[in-house]
Design a protein around this motif. Sequence first.
Motif, mmCIF file in Angstrom:
data_model
loop_
_atom_site.group_PDB
_atom_site.id
_atom_site.type_symbol
_atom_site.label_atom_id
_atom_site.label_comp_id
_atom_site.label_asym_id
_atom_site.label_seq_id
_atom_site.Cartn_x
_atom_site.Cartn_y
_atom_site.Cartn_z
ATOM 1 N N ALA A 128 0.818 -1.210 0.000
ATOM 2 C CA ALA A 128 0.000 0.000 0.000
ATOM 3 C C ALA A 128 0.851 1.258 0.000
ATOM 4 O O ALA A 128 0.407 2.327 -0.430
ATOM 5 C CB ALA A 128 -0.931 0.003 1.208
ATOM 6 N N LEU A 129 2.081 1.139 0.477
ATOM 7 C CA LEU A 129 3.004 2.272 0.471
ATOM 8 C C LEU A 129 3.816 2.342 -0.821
ATOM 9 O O LEU A 129 4.721 3.157 -0.947
ATOM 10 C CB LEU A 129 3.969 2.160 1.670
ATOM 11 C CG LEU A 129 3.344 2.364 3.052
ATOM 12 C CD1 LEU A 129 4.340 1.983 4.147
ATOM 13 C CD2 LEU A 129 2.894 3.803 3.235
ATOM 14 N N PHE A 140 -6.006 -3.056 13.176
ATOM 15 C CA PHE A 140 -5.091 -2.431 12.226
ATOM 16 C C PHE A 140 -5.694 -2.444 10.822
ATOM 17 O O PHE A 140 -5.593 -1.454 10.074
ATOM 18 C CB PHE A 140 -3.741 -3.157 12.235
ATOM 19 C CG PHE A 140 -2.653 -2.443 11.496
ATOM 20 C CD1 PHE A 140 -1.917 -1.444 12.116
ATOM 21 C CD2 PHE A 140 -2.345 -2.776 10.188
ATOM 22 C CE1 PHE A 140 -0.894 -0.781 11.428
ATOM 23 C CE2 PHE A 140 -1.331 -2.125 9.499
ATOM 24 C CZ PHE A 140 -0.603 -1.123 10.125
ATOM 25 N N ALA A 141 -6.316 -3.572 10.452
ATOM 26 C CA ALA A 141 -6.956 -3.661 9.136
ATOM 27 C C ALA A 141 -8.081 -2.639 9.016
ATOM 28 O O ALA A 141 -8.267 -2.010 7.959
ATOM 29 C CB ALA A 141 -7.501 -5.067 8.917
ATOM 30 N N LEU A 142 -8.838 -2.446 10.087
ATOM 31 C CA LEU A 142 -9.925 -1.461 10.098
ATOM 32 C C LEU A 142 -9.374 -0.051 9.899
ATOM 33 O O LEU A 142 -9.934 0.759 9.148
ATOM 34 C CB LEU A 142 -10.676 -1.559 11.425
ATOM 35 C CG LEU A 142 -12.090 -0.978 11.481
ATOM 36 C CD1 LEU A 142 -13.017 -1.731 10.533
ATOM 37 C CD2 LEU A 142 -12.627 -1.055 12.912
ATOM 38 N N LEU A 143 -8.255 0.238 10.573
ATOM 39 C CA LEU A 143 -7.631 1.552 10.427
ATOM 40 C C LEU A 143 -7.133 1.770 9.005
ATOM 41 O O LEU A 143 -7.316 2.846 8.420
ATOM 42 C CB LEU A 143 -6.472 1.687 11.421
ATOM 43 C CG LEU A 143 -6.834 1.956 12.878
ATOM 44 C CD1 LEU A 143 -5.600 1.833 13.772
ATOM 45 C CD2 LEU A 143 -7.448 3.343 13.030
ATOM 46 N N MET A 144 -6.496 0.752 8.432
ATOM 47 C CA MET A 144 -5.988 0.879 7.062
ATOM 48 C C MET A 144 -7.130 1.106 6.080
ATOM 49 O O MET A 144 -7.016 1.901 5.138
ATOM 50 C CB MET A 144 -5.192 -0.366 6.666
ATOM 51 C CG MET A 144 -3.792 -0.430 7.231
ATOM 52 S SD MET A 144 -2.696 -1.552 6.299
ATOM 53 C CE MET A 144 -3.564 -3.108 6.449
ATOM 54 N N HIS A 145 -8.240 0.398 6.282
ATOM 55 C CA HIS A 145 -9.361 0.495 5.347
ATOM 56 C C HIS A 145 -10.065 1.857 5.433
ATOM 57 O O HIS A 145 -10.440 2.427 4.404
ATOM 58 C CB HIS A 145 -10.362 -0.629 5.631
ATOM 59 C CG HIS A 145 -11.573 -0.598 4.740
ATOM 60 N ND1 HIS A 145 -11.534 -0.976 3.413
ATOM 61 C CD2 HIS A 145 -12.869 -0.224 4.995
ATOM 62 C CE1 HIS A 145 -12.731 -0.837 2.885
ATOM 63 N NE2 HIS A 145 -13.558 -0.385 3.815
ATOM 64 N N VAL A 191 -3.211 3.677 5.169
ATOM 65 C CA VAL A 191 -2.086 2.981 5.775
ATOM 66 C C VAL A 191 -1.207 3.928 6.592
ATOM 67 O O VAL A 191 -0.671 3.558 7.645
ATOM 68 C CB VAL A 191 -1.257 2.244 4.695
ATOM 69 C CG1 VAL A 191 -0.630 3.234 3.711
ATOM 70 C CG2 VAL A 191 -0.184 1.372 5.337
ATOM 71 N N THR A 192 -1.063 5.178 6.133
ATOM 72 C CA THR A 192 -0.201 6.123 6.858
ATOM 73 C C THR A 192 -0.754 6.415 8.252
ATOM 74 O O THR A 192 -0.008 6.442 9.238
ATOM 75 C CB THR A 192 -0.041 7.433 6.071
ATOM 76 O OG1 THR A 192 0.534 7.148 4.788
ATOM 77 C CG2 THR A 192 0.854 8.409 6.821
ATOM 78 N N TRP A 193 -2.071 6.639 8.325
ATOM 79 C CA TRP A 193 -2.663 6.918 9.632
ATOM 80 C C TRP A 193 -2.638 5.685 10.526
ATOM 81 O O TRP A 193 -2.491 5.797 11.749
ATOM 82 C CB TRP A 193 -4.098 7.422 9.458
ATOM 83 C CG TRP A 193 -4.160 8.860 9.045
ATOM 84 C CD1 TRP A 193 -4.429 9.353 7.798
ATOM 85 C CD2 TRP A 193 -3.895 9.992 9.882
ATOM 86 N NE1 TRP A 193 -4.361 10.729 7.795
ATOM 87 C CE2 TRP A 193 -4.038 11.155 9.066
ATOM 88 C CE3 TRP A 193 -3.554 10.150 11.224
ATOM 89 C CZ2 TRP A 193 -3.860 12.440 9.565
ATOM 90 C CZ3 TRP A 193 -3.373 11.441 11.723
ATOM 91 C CH2 TRP A 193 -3.526 12.563 10.896
ATOM 92 N N ALA A 194 -2.779 4.506 9.944
ATOM 93 C CA ALA A 194 -2.677 3.276 10.728
ATOM 94 C C ALA A 194 -1.285 3.137 11.327
ATOM 95 O O ALA A 194 -1.124 2.751 12.497
ATOM 96 C CB ALA A 194 -3.007 2.070 9.855
ATOM 97 N N LEU A 195 -0.274 3.478 10.540
ATOM 98 C CA LEU A 195 1.106 3.412 11.036
ATOM 99 C C LEU A 195 1.367 4.493 12.087
ATOM 100 O O LEU A 195 2.081 4.252 13.070
ATOM 101 C CB LEU A 195 2.086 3.561 9.865
ATOM 102 C CG LEU A 195 2.159 2.363 8.920
ATOM 103 C CD1 LEU A 195 2.938 2.722 7.664
ATOM 104 C CD2 LEU A 195 2.807 1.170 9.621
ATOM 105 N N LEU A 196 0.808 5.699 11.872
ATOM 106 C CA LEU A 196 0.962 6.761 12.864
ATOM 107 C C LEU A 196 0.331 6.366 14.200
ATOM 108 O O LEU A 196 0.908 6.595 15.269
ATOM 109 C CB LEU A 196 0.328 8.048 12.353
ATOM 110 C CG LEU A 196 1.135 8.865 11.343
ATOM 111 C CD1 LEU A 196 0.285 9.969 10.744
ATOM 112 C CD2 LEU A 196 2.380 9.456 12.014
ATOM 113 N N ALA A 197 -0.848 5.754 14.124
ATOM 114 C CA ALA A 197 -1.511 5.290 15.355
ATOM 115 C C ALA A 197 -0.662 4.236 16.054
ATOM 116 O O ALA A 197 -0.513 4.241 17.282
ATOM 117 C CB ALA A 197 -2.888 4.734 15.030
ATOM 118 N N SER A 198 -0.077 3.338 15.275
ATOM 119 C CA SER A 198 0.773 2.290 15.853
ATOM 120 C C SER A 198 2.027 2.888 16.488
ATOM 121 O O SER A 198 2.460 2.451 17.559
ATOM 122 C CB SER A 198 1.167 1.279 14.769
ATOM 123 O OG SER A 198 0.027 0.648 14.232
ATOM 124 N N ALA A 199 2.607 3.891 15.835
ATOM 125 C CA ALA A 199 3.775 4.556 16.409
ATOM 126 C C ALA A 199 3.414 5.236 17.726
ATOM 127 O O ALA A 199 4.196 5.221 18.686
ATOM 128 C CB ALA A 199 4.346 5.566 15.422
#
Length: 409
Positions: A243-244, A358-363, A367-375
């Motif tokens: 996705a990136l 994580f899949a819900l966040l990506m959808h 993907v960038t916001w999902a990674l930011l949330a994970s960070a």
Amino acid sequence: MKRWVDVAALGVSQIIGYGTLYYSFSVLAPSMARDLGWTSEWVFGALSIALLTSGLVAPWTGRWMDRFGAGRIMAFGSAAAALALVACAATGSVITFVPALVASQVAATLVQYGAAFSLLVQRQPETAQRNIVYLTLIAGFASTIFWPLTAWMHGFLGWRDVYLVFAGLQLVVCLPIHVLLARKPDLSTANSERPGHPAATSPQDHLRDRDRTAGFVMMTTAFALQSFISSAVLIHMLPMLAALGLGAAGVAAGTLFGPAQVASRLLNMVFAKNLLQLHLAIISAVLLVLALTVIIVAPPSFWVAMLFATLFGLGSGLFSIVGGTLPLELFGHQGYGALQGRVMSVRLIVSAAAPFTFALLMHNAGVTWALLASAGIGAGAIVAFLIILKLNRRAALLERHQPTSEATT
């Protein structure tokens, strides 16, 4: 000599335990889905339910290890794992498959890291911390061995037959190992005290009685947050990198994750012998956040993907070590099984929910916001470890001043 025999034997059983009960699943899942008339998503959903259930029972298994001895529980777990794998292979419908899969993951809590760490602590508490490091180094090859082994076997065997072979490995290899290690365990170190109870103190403990509950809560929180990142990113690593814009490059770079995990354990074993496990935990959390930051900020490229996979692998490798050694360093060996059970319960529950979240966040957010949330979640783990460090330093400072105060009185 006894120390190395224990570690080597447990290393073999951990490779088989993780390989047969966890890593093989992703290889066999598509065939399971076709055979059962499900989608792959639903099959992985069943695994999440199984992991969630195993997390709920983990506190009980930890107390059983303290009461009966971790070796005996692991021996029982090997037999239970074999039966569960046979039940999965024999199932003819979703209605029977899901309970069998749940049983396999409950059995996994009896034979994987939490149980193995407890066994090392009970048999040789004075060297348990280093033994855990050596064990994670050996067991780190589980995915390296069982992913290709499962794929090779599945080339000429159905998934049911593969599970029957794996059940045989549990009975023929793991069960005898655990039975032998269960003989004359050092149960004098085992009790069912809570980590916040004064009776659970030991010479290794660095937290004062009043800080033990806060320290345990912070440690469990940090481990849970790291488990979220690890589980979410590992399950979605390839689609996330795609996705990136890192499709083929992401696949190639992703192969560095496993070697980086093993490398981190080797580096720790050679160069970090005198490093506090709390410091190692902080380094682990920082590496995971740094990996996520790199993949978010840097322009997509093969080298960025390689750096991400390497940093994430290094952080994950250290995380697997401190999951066993940090509780021992902070709270000592008494009641270790029950403590590990409570920690593993939270970790397994979070790990079960992480991939879906994580899949819900990506959808929905990208993907960038999902990674930011994970960070951000990873940063929370760093803060929790730093709070423990503050409690630790306060305890050490008070201990240094205590003799002076007594002398003046």
